[in-house]
Design a protein around this motif. Structure first.
Motif, short mmCIF file in Angstrom:
data_model
loop_
_atom_site.label_atom_id
_atom_site.label_comp_id
_atom_site.label_asym_id
_atom_site.label_seq_id
_atom_site.Cartn_x
_atom_site.Cartn_y
_atom_site.Cartn_z
N ALA A 1 41.03 44.12 48.80
CA ALA A 1 40.08 45.15 48.34
C ALA A 1 40.37 46.44 49.10
CB ALA A 1 38.65 44.70 48.59
N GLY A 2 40.79 47.48 48.36
CA GLY A 2 41.16 48.74 49.01
C GLY A 2 40.05 49.31 49.88
N GLY A 3 38.81 49.19 49.41
CA GLY A 3 37.68 49.74 50.16
C GLY A 3 37.50 49.06 51.51
N CYS A 4 37.72 47.74 51.56
CA CYS A 4 37.61 47.01 52.82
C CYS A 4 38.83 47.33 53.70
CB CYS A 4 37.58 45.50 52.60
SG CYS A 4 36.26 44.92 51.54
N GLY A 5 40.02 47.25 53.09
CA GLY A 5 41.25 47.44 53.86
C GLY A 5 41.26 48.78 54.59
N ALA A 6 40.70 49.81 53.95
CA ALA A 6 40.75 51.15 54.55
C ALA A 6 39.93 51.25 55.82
CB ALA A 6 40.28 52.19 53.53
N VAL B 1 50.54 48.04 30.12
CA VAL B 1 49.71 47.94 31.33
C VAL B 1 49.70 49.27 32.06
CG1 VAL B 1 49.50 46.76 33.56
CG2 VAL B 1 50.36 45.51 31.58
N THR B 2 48.54 49.66 32.57
CA THR B 2 48.46 50.85 33.42
C THR B 2 47.72 50.50 34.70
OG1 THR B 2 48.00 53.22 33.40
CG2 THR B 2 46.29 51.81 32.48
N TYR B 3 47.80 51.39 35.67
CA TYR B 3 47.22 51.10 36.99
C TYR B 3 46.29 52.24 37.40
CZ TYR B 3 47.10 49.95 42.01
OH TYR B 3 46.69 49.63 43.28
N GLN B 4 45.07 51.89 37.83
CA GLN B 4 44.13 52.86 38.39
C GLN B 4 44.13 52.67 39.90
OE1 GLN B 4 42.32 55.48 37.86
NE2 GLN B 4 41.23 55.35 39.81
N ASP B 5 44.53 53.72 40.64
CA ASP B 5 44.56 53.61 42.10
C ASP B 5 43.18 53.37 42.68
OD1 ASP B 5 47.26 54.28 43.25
OD2 ASP B 5 47.05 55.93 41.84
N VAL C 1 44.83 47.82 35.46
CA VAL C 1 44.86 47.00 36.67
C VAL C 1 44.37 47.83 37.85
CG1 VAL C 1 46.36 45.61 38.16
CG2 VAL C 1 46.79 45.69 35.70
N THR C 2 43.57 47.19 38.73
CA THR C 2 43.04 47.88 39.92
C THR C 2 43.22 46.99 41.14
OG1 THR C 2 40.82 46.98 39.94
CG2 THR C 2 41.18 48.83 38.46
N SER C 3 43.00 47.59 42.32
CA SER C 3 43.16 46.82 43.57
C SER C 3 41.89 46.84 44.40
CB SER C 3 44.31 47.41 44.40
OG SER C 3 45.52 47.31 43.71
N ASN C 4 40.76 46.99 43.76
CA ASN C 4 39.50 47.08 44.50
C ASN C 4 38.35 46.65 43.57
OD1 ASN C 4 37.96 47.98 46.85
ND2 ASN C 4 37.18 49.57 45.51
N ALA D 1 39.89 45.40 32.01
CA ALA D 1 40.14 45.81 33.40
C ALA D 1 40.31 44.53 34.21
CB ALA D 1 38.97 46.62 33.93
N VAL D 2 41.38 44.47 35.01
CA VAL D 2 41.64 43.27 35.82
C VAL D 2 42.08 43.64 37.23
CG1 VAL D 2 42.23 41.44 34.16
CG2 VAL D 2 43.92 43.13 34.74
N HIS D 3 41.76 42.75 38.16
CA HIS D 3 42.24 42.91 39.54
C HIS D 3 43.72 42.54 39.56
CE1 HIS D 3 42.76 42.36 43.84
NE2 HIS D 3 41.58 42.93 44.03
N ILE D 4 44.49 43.23 40.37
CA ILE D 4 45.94 42.99 40.39
C ILE D 4 46.27 41.54 40.74
CG2 ILE D 4 46.27 43.80 42.80
CD1 ILE D 4 48.97 45.05 41.65
N VAL D 5 45.48 40.92 41.61
CA VAL D 5 45.75 39.53 41.99
C VAL D 5 45.61 38.61 40.78
CG1 VAL D 5 44.75 37.59 43.28
CG2 VAL D 5 45.21 39.76 44.44
N ASP D 6 44.55 38.81 40.01
CA ASP D 6 44.34 37.97 38.82
C ASP D 6 45.47 38.19 37.81
OD1 ASP D 6 41.92 36.98 39.81
OD2 ASP D 6 40.86 38.76 39.09
#
Ligand code: SF4
Ligand code: SF4
Length: 447
Positions: free
Chosen positions: A272-277, A331-335, A405-408, A430-435
């Motif tokens: 989770a980007g929010g936690c990792g930061a 597929v696209t990616y939202q940072d 795809v998102t990472s958070n 919308a999906v998490h990158i891990v899934d």
């Protein structure tokens, strides 16, 4: 405005704000085009430069900080897109947290229910993982017993806020069992072990995105990592730090450092980007406590986002989109703002997505700009959050992608909200990158 101890907000700001950082700003304005709230409003006070000027004016005694000052600070998403754009390396993220910390000790403007929810969430729920599991159980029952259908029919949530009513529609499945209960605390690597990673399970991730956490473990073990999940870890403290509850954030950080240090891991992995930061900045969070210097640096140096560790250290994964028949899946990616602007880790996510066979990866315009989720921002500042989301959806729709795809988790829910509002659930997910990756892994391959 005075608080119970008699000091004014101005005096508290003087005490908490790093004056050197305030003076480092040379007012060049390079940060303005990167700032989502400035892009939406065009108002200087809604920009990083404007907010820094307001902070400095308050500290210098040129201006009495009142409700307008608090509003400008609270309108900031904390996305930190202004930092990479700044040639003077102004630590804006630290300044806004210091300002909010000062405001929090004085604030009287929250509505009663926001004050109540904040106290409950920050102090009584998030720091206690057993209570988070109760929350997960409650959410699961809410969805499975038909209560959700009753609530929707009566419009009960809408009585509090129309935004809460919208968010209710995209609530994830809850789970009363977290990853430790489901998988244990030590999961061996498949094949030859590359390193031991400590998994940061996240307080919300573990009860609302439990399957994503389990799939994170599977991806890591497939890529050659032994995974350790320290049971005594707790919430990362990000929401606390961003909302002016810095003492609580520091306490949570110390507990996490102890938990992972005792586990003796080579890396600490977050999905989770929010936690990792915030994990990667524990050394800064505890910088005023010299007795924590060595351990907080030890911890911060080991933190990696899941995509980064897979790309940098893992055995390559063979990824194939076997489910799609005919034309490749678009597929696209939202940072995640925090993964991009703080952890500097958006490229590995793209690399992984682009490595999936039978995928048509398309870059979204302004993918690095915030989606409006920003922790609790889409609850506390719904108007601006929705405005930002609308623009994000214009760019998302233009890609014609079937998957965003998102990472958070926050970004994931916000993108689900946008898709739901635009009535596009049949065309886009919308999906998490891990899934996304887990469903497409064939196996790992030797380097
Ligand atoms: S953190 Fe984001 S919203 Fe806040 S001033 Fe910086 S760019 Fe703007
Ligand atoms: S880019 Fe940096 S120095 Fe320039 S106005 Fe923004 S914060 Fe100040």
């Amino acid at each position: 405005m005075a608080n119970t101890s008699g000091s004014t907000l101005q005096e508290t700001l003087k005490l908490k704000l790093d004056y050197e950082q305030l003076t480092n700003c040379m007012r060049c304005g390079f940060c303005l085009p990167a700032c989502p709230t400035f892009k939406e409003t065009g108002v200087e006070a809604e920009s990083p430069r404007g907010r820094i000027s307001l902070m400095k004016a308050a500290v210098d005694g040129i201006m009495e900080p009142g409700i307008r000052f608090e509003d400008q600070m609270n309108h900031c998403l904390g996305c930190r897109a202004c930092e990479p754009a700044c040639p003077a390396d102004v630590k804006y993220g630290q300044l806004i947290e210091q300002a909010r910390d000062a405001i929090e000790t004085h604030t009287v403007q929250h509505r009663w229910w926001i004050r109540g929810v904040r106290k409950l969430v920050f102090k009584q729920v998030f720091p206690h993982q057993n209570r988070m599991r109760w929350l997960g159980t409650g959410l699961s029952l809410y969805k499975k017993t038909g209560l959700q259908a009753v609530v929707r029919k009566t419009g009960a949530v809408g009585l509090f806020s129309s935004q809460l009513s919208s968010l209710e529609k995209i609530l994830p499945e809850g789970s009363g069992k977290g990853i430790v209960e489901l998988m244990g605390t030590r999961i061996p690597a498949k094949g030859e072990k590359i390193a031991t990673v400590g998994m940061f399970r996240g307080c919300l991730m573990d009860v609302m995105f439990t399957e994503t956490n389990m799939k994170t473990v599977h991806l890591l073990t497939e890529a050659g990592f032994e995974v350790v999940i320290p049971e005594t870890q707790n919430c990362c403290g990000a929401l606390h730090a961003h909302s002016g509850e810095s003492d609580q954030a520091k306490q949570l950080a110390k507990n996490n450092i102890r938990a992972f240090k005792d586990a003796g891991v080579d890396y600490i992995v977050s999905n989770a980007g929010g936690c990792g930061a915030i994990l990667v900045e524990y050394d800064h969070l505890l910088h005023a406590e010299p007795e924590w210097k060595e351990d907080s640096v030890w911890f911060a140096k080991r933190v990696k986002d899941i995509s980064t560790i897979l790309v940098e250290r893992g055995r390559p994964l063979q990824l194939v989109d076997t489910q799609q028949q005919g034309a490749p899946t678009r597929v696209t990616y939202q940072d995640s703002c925090h993964l991009k602007n703080v952890m500097k880790g958006s490229n590995p996510s793209r690399q992984l997505l682009q490595s999936v066979e039978h995928i048509d990866y398309i870059e979204m315009q302004d993918a690095g700009s915030c989606c409006g989720s920003a922790g609790t921002y889409n609850v506390t500042q719904p108007e601006m959050a929705n405005q930002i989301l609308e623009h994000k959806m214009e760019n998302t729709n233009a890609t014609g992608a079937q998957y965003v795809v998102t990472s958070n988790p926050g970004c994931l829910l916000q993108m689900k909200l946008g898709i739901d509002k635009h009535g596009q659930k049949d065309q886009m997910q919308a999906v998490h990158i891990v899934d996304f990756l887990y469903d497409r892994v064939v196996k790992s391959v030797d380097k």
